[in-house]
Design an enzyme around this catalytic site. Sequence first.
Site, short mmCIF file in Angstrom:
data_model
loop_
_atom_site.label_atom_id
_atom_site.label_comp_id
_atom_site.label_asym_id
_atom_site.label_seq_id
_atom_site.Cartn_x
_atom_site.Cartn_y
_atom_site.Cartn_z
N PRO A 2 47.54 -2.09 -31.13
CA PRO A 2 47.87 -2.49 -29.75
C PRO A 2 48.27 -1.29 -28.89
CG PRO A 2 49.09 -3.80 -31.37
CD PRO A 2 48.45 -2.67 -32.11
N GLU A 3 47.68 -1.23 -27.70
CA GLU A 3 48.01 -0.18 -26.74
C GLU A 3 48.59 -0.87 -25.51
OE1 GLU A 3 44.73 2.58 -26.21
OE2 GLU A 3 43.99 2.17 -28.22
N ARG A 110 50.76 -4.36 -41.93
CA ARG A 110 50.96 -2.97 -42.34
C ARG A 110 52.44 -2.55 -42.32
NH1 ARG A 110 46.15 0.13 -41.49
NH2 ARG A 110 47.34 1.88 -42.26
N ARG A 151 47.64 23.39 -20.75
CA ARG A 151 47.54 22.75 -22.07
C ARG A 151 46.27 23.19 -22.79
NH1 ARG A 151 51.85 21.23 -23.53
NH2 ARG A 151 53.19 20.67 -21.81
#
Length: 319
Positions: A2-3, A110, A151
């Site tokens: 899930p995001e 999990r 970055r």
Amino acid sequence: MPELPEVETIRRRLHPDLVGRTVRDLRVLDRTVSRQDEAELRGMLVGRAVVGTARRGKWLIIDLGDVLMVVHLRMTGRLIWLPNEEERGRRPRFTVGLDDGRTLHFFDVRRFGGLWALPTAAAGEFFAGLGAEPLEDGFTVAHLRELLAGRRAPLKSFLTDQRRLAGVGNIYADEALFRARLHPLRPGGSVGPREAGRLHAAVIQTLRLGIEHEGSSIESFVDPAGSRGHFQEILNVYQRTGEPCRVCGAPIRRIVVGGRSTHFCPRCQPRRGMKLRHVPDEPPASADRRISAGSPRRWPAIAPAATAEHVRGGQEASD
Ligand SMILES: [Zn+2]
């Protein structure tokens, strides 16, 4: 896994059923679900009424006034009202009983998910370190450019780093990079102003689309009523390795970036920004014929960020 869109879908579904209800019972059936023991969690949560719900990144927040109940689903966490047949034989990791007699079950095959109870006043500290909230007004192109500046990390790693941007994981990172026509291995610092504008719009659009489609049910995600999301039906690149790009027909490629499966179109997302000028804004007419399944689609119009939705939550935060 899930995001942001999946957690937001759960929040929206739970909200009307939770607000105004009082927590009557809390049972911890798997002690590893929380660092706090059952007695402490009960002491903080039982007897309190839910005044609101919120989300910060991938964290779900149930607001009990002075106290917050915080849940992270991680890989396989599910919050379900009525266990389905698959779950009936399993034990939830915790349950929350409400004054209307309903019980919310947390299943988590999990077992990476977690539960916290904390004073509302400690929310800022709890979420300290969590990056920008991509659907809030504060997430602007200028802010994204600041985050990207200097970055060296590949864009895929940048997007999924919860300390930079909260809520984006594997699926939505791959899909957002496709929409932005940026190669996942491009170093964050190499992204130019126009590309940053595209990436900003693509992240917001992809997440919004995910929410509109009630999340992606690729593995285990379902909402609290057990319904699946639909975003998986319109994926452009994620888990489409070898299938034709919906825009140009080139086979979608899979690489591993920072240990995570990453999917992209080698033609629409060239490694060097310079090649971008050769990517047509509209797919060539011949591309349509090469698309085997589903209706051919054109590049989605990338509109400037619209008004961010109102989501209550802590100020800053960590995954
Ligand atoms: Zn393509």
